[in-house]
Each structure stands twice: as structure tokens, then as C-alpha cells.
Design a protein around this motif. Structure first.
Motif, PDB file in Angstrom:
ATOM      1  N   LYS A  29       9.391   3.865  12.818  1.00  0.00           N
ATOM      2  CA  LYS A  29       8.433   3.972  13.921  1.00  0.00           C
ATOM      3  C   LYS A  29       7.638   2.675  14.062  1.00  0.00           C
ATOM      4  N   TYR A  30       7.359   2.017  12.942  1.00  0.00           N
ATOM      5  CA  TYR A  30       6.582   0.787  12.949  1.00  0.00           C
ATOM      6  C   TYR A  30       7.453  -0.458  13.091  1.00  0.00           C
ATOM      7  N   GLU A  31       8.684  -0.402  12.611  1.00  0.00           N
ATOM      8  CA  GLU A  31       9.583  -1.558  12.673  1.00  0.00           C
ATOM      9  C   GLU A  31      11.008  -1.069  12.895  1.00  0.00           C
ATOM     10  N   GLN A  32      11.534  -1.315  14.096  1.00  0.00           N
ATOM     11  CA  GLN A  32      12.868  -0.838  14.432  1.00  0.00           C
ATOM     12  C   GLN A  32      13.965  -1.613  13.711  1.00  0.00           C
ATOM     13  N   ARG A  33      13.655  -2.831  13.249  1.00  0.00           N
ATOM     14  CA  ARG A  33      14.664  -3.646  12.575  1.00  0.00           C
ATOM     15  C   ARG A  33      14.776  -3.313  11.086  1.00  0.00           C
ATOM     16  N   ALA A  34      14.018  -2.361  10.594  1.00  0.00           N
ATOM     17  CA  ALA A  34      14.088  -1.976   9.171  1.00  0.00           C
ATOM     18  C   ALA A  34      15.450  -1.344   8.894  1.00  0.00           C
ATOM     19  N   THR A  35      16.153  -1.886   7.911  1.00  0.00           N
ATOM     20  CA  THR A  35      17.502  -1.413   7.620  1.00  0.00           C
ATOM     21  C   THR A  35      17.590  -0.603   6.341  1.00  0.00           C
ATOM     22  N   ALA A  36      16.745  -0.919   5.361  1.00  0.00           N
ATOM     23  CA  ALA A  36      16.839  -0.236   4.068  1.00  0.00           C
ATOM     24  C   ALA A  36      15.474  -0.185   3.404  1.00  0.00           C
ATOM     25  N   ALA A  37      15.307   0.805   2.552  1.00  0.00           N
ATOM     26  CA  ALA A  37      14.074   0.942   1.773  1.00  0.00           C
ATOM     27  C   ALA A  37      14.444   1.277   0.334  1.00  0.00           C
ATOM     28  N   GLU A  38      13.751   0.632  -0.586  1.00  0.00           N
ATOM     29  CA  GLU A  38      13.917   0.923  -2.009  1.00  0.00           C
ATOM     30  C   GLU A  38      12.589   1.457  -2.529  1.00  0.00           C
ATOM     31  N   ILE A  39      12.637   2.582  -3.213  1.00  0.00           N
ATOM     32  CA  ILE A  39      11.438   3.179  -3.787  1.00  0.00           C
ATOM     33  C   ILE A  39      11.673   3.321  -5.285  1.00  0.00           C
ATOM     34  N   VAL A  40      10.778   2.716  -6.074  1.00  0.00           N
ATOM     35  CA  VAL A  40      10.923   2.733  -7.525  1.00  0.00           C
ATOM     36  C   VAL A  40       9.725   3.463  -8.120  1.00  0.00           C
ATOM     37  N   PHE A  41      10.007   4.524  -8.865  1.00  0.00           N
ATOM     38  CA  PHE A  41       8.975   5.288  -9.575  1.00  0.00           C
ATOM     39  C   PHE A  41       8.980   4.839 -11.025  1.00  0.00           C
ATOM     40  N   ILE A  42       7.799   4.440 -11.544  1.00  0.00           N
ATOM     41  CA  ILE A  42       7.688   3.930 -12.909  1.00  0.00           C
ATOM     42  C   ILE A  42       6.595   4.717 -13.630  1.00  0.00           C
ATOM     43  N   ASP A  43       6.915   5.206 -14.826  1.00  0.00           N
ATOM     44  CA  ASP A  43       5.953   5.952 -15.630  1.00  0.00           C
ATOM     45  C   ASP A  43       5.526   5.082 -16.804  1.00  0.00           C
ATOM     46  N   GLU A  44       4.224   4.781 -16.878  1.00  0.00           N
ATOM     47  CA  GLU A  44       3.683   4.035 -17.997  1.00  0.00           C
ATOM     48  C   GLU A  44       2.793   4.972 -18.805  1.00  0.00           C
ATOM     49  N   LYS A  45       2.068   4.457 -19.761  1.00  0.00           N
ATOM     50  CA  LYS A  45       1.303   5.318 -20.663  1.00  0.00           C
ATOM     51  C   LYS A  45       0.411   6.318 -19.927  1.00  0.00           C
ATOM     52  N   HIS A  46      -0.553   5.817 -19.164  1.00  0.00           N
ATOM     53  CA  HIS A  46      -1.502   6.715 -18.523  1.00  0.00           C
ATOM     54  C   HIS A  46      -1.488   6.612 -17.001  1.00  0.00           C
ATOM     55  N   THR A  47      -0.613   5.810 -16.463  1.00  0.00           N
ATOM     56  CA  THR A  47      -0.563   5.642 -15.008  1.00  0.00           C
ATOM     57  C   THR A  47       0.853   5.829 -14.503  1.00  0.00           C
ATOM     58  N   PRO A  61      10.879  -9.084   3.553  1.00  0.00           N
ATOM     59  CA  PRO A  61      10.683  -7.654   3.264  1.00  0.00           C
ATOM     60  C   PRO A  61       9.208  -7.318   3.099  1.00  0.00           C
ATOM     61  N   ALA A  62       8.857  -6.090   3.428  1.00  0.00           N
ATOM     62  CA  ALA A  62       7.493  -5.590   3.237  1.00  0.00           C
ATOM     63  C   ALA A  62       7.466  -4.872   1.891  1.00  0.00           C
ATOM     64  N   ILE A  63       6.531  -5.276   1.028  1.00  0.00           N
ATOM     65  CA  ILE A  63       6.462  -4.728  -0.326  1.00  0.00           C
ATOM     66  C   ILE A  63       5.084  -4.106  -0.532  1.00  0.00           C
ATOM     67  N   GLY A  64       5.060  -2.858  -1.002  1.00  0.00           N
ATOM     68  CA  GLY A  64       3.807  -2.174  -1.275  1.00  0.00           C
ATOM     69  C   GLY A  64       3.829  -1.550  -2.658  1.00  0.00           C
ATOM     70  N   HIS A  65       2.718  -1.695  -3.375  1.00  0.00           N
ATOM     71  CA  HIS A  65       2.576  -1.127  -4.714  1.00  0.00           C
ATOM     72  C   HIS A  65       1.477  -0.074  -4.696  1.00  0.00           C
ATOM     73  N   GLY A  66       1.629   0.927  -5.525  1.00  0.00           N
ATOM     74  CA  GLY A  66       0.593   1.940  -5.661  1.00  0.00           C
ATOM     75  C   GLY A  66       0.523   2.433  -7.090  1.00  0.00           C
ATOM     76  N   GLU A  67      -0.681   2.757  -7.538  1.00  0.00           N
ATOM     77  CA  GLU A  67      -0.900   3.296  -8.883  1.00  0.00           C
ATOM     78  C   GLU A  67      -1.785   4.512  -8.795  1.00  0.00           C
ATOM     79  N   GLY A  68      -1.560   5.447  -9.688  1.00  0.00           N
ATOM     80  CA  GLY A  68      -2.400   6.632  -9.713  1.00  0.00           C
ATOM     81  C   GLY A  68      -2.125   7.466 -10.944  1.00  0.00           C
TER      82      GLY A  68
END
Length: 108
Positions: A29-47, A61-68
Motif C-alpha cells: 500500500k505504501y510502496e508498489q515496487r516492494a518485491t520481497a520482505a524478510e522478517i527475522v525473529f530473534i530471542d535473547e536473554k530478556h528481550t 531496502p527499508a530496514i526496521g528494528h524492534g525490541e520488546g
């Protein structure tokens, strides 16, 4: 759009994986030229971390990180960051276009 999900050292609930898949596909919806997306889930000690990479034809490429404390909040953070980047890039491209011909040329 092709979506690849990777789980590193963790088990991610199926509900979160399905939500990640849906939200990544909705990024076109935001970028029609987007062809692929990679999503990596990482489990560390407390995050829990989520990294999202959206590949765009003829652009960086557009890269976004998140922690929680859980994967859902980390996914939301990374999605928000990628959406913001895609929206800003679209606005930047749009600002460089010529004004519509219906406005005409105003001379004083």
C-alpha cells in the motif's frame, strides 16, 4: 510480494507469524515496487527482537528494528518504522514532481 520469515533460537507463536505475514503483504500500500520482505525473529536473554527488511526495485531496502518483552510488541515497532520510512520516501518522490496542469501558470 514474497515474504520470508526466519526464527533464530526461538519458537514464535503461530498467531504472531500469521500477523507478520499479513502486515508485510499490506506494505505494498505504501510502496508498489516492494518485491520481497524478510522478517527475522530473534530471542535473547530478556528481550525479543524483530528485524524487517523490505526489498524495493531500483531503491535501497527499508530496514526496521524492534525490541520488546514479547514478539508482538517488537513486531509492531519494526512495522511502524518500516511504514514511516516507506511513507517518507513516497512523499520525497512526490514533492519532486511537477504541479498538475489544471493549476496552470500564474503570472503577476
Amino acid at each position: 510480494m514474497r515474504v520470508q520469515v526466519t526464527e533464530r533460537r526461538c519458537e514464535v507463536p503461530k498467531v504472531v507469524l500469521a500477523r507478520a505475514q499479513e502486515q508485510a503483504e499490506a506494505l505494498t500500500k505504501y510502496e508498489q515496487r516492494a518485491t520481497a520482505a524478510e522478517i527475522v525473529f530473534i530471542d535473547e536473554k530478556h528481550t525479543r527482537r524483530v528485524e524487517m527488511i523490505v526489498h524495493i526495485d531500483a531503491a535501497e531496502p527499508a530496514i526496521g528494528h524492534g525490541e520488546g518483552r514479547d514478539f508482538r510488541s517488537a513486531l509492531d515497532q519494526s512495522l511502524d518504522r518500516v511504514r514511516r520510512m516507506l511513507r517518507e520516501n513516497r512523499e520525497r518522490r512526490r514533492d519532486h514532481q511537477a504541479p498538475p496542469l489544471s493549476q496552470g501558470i500564474v503570472t503577476e
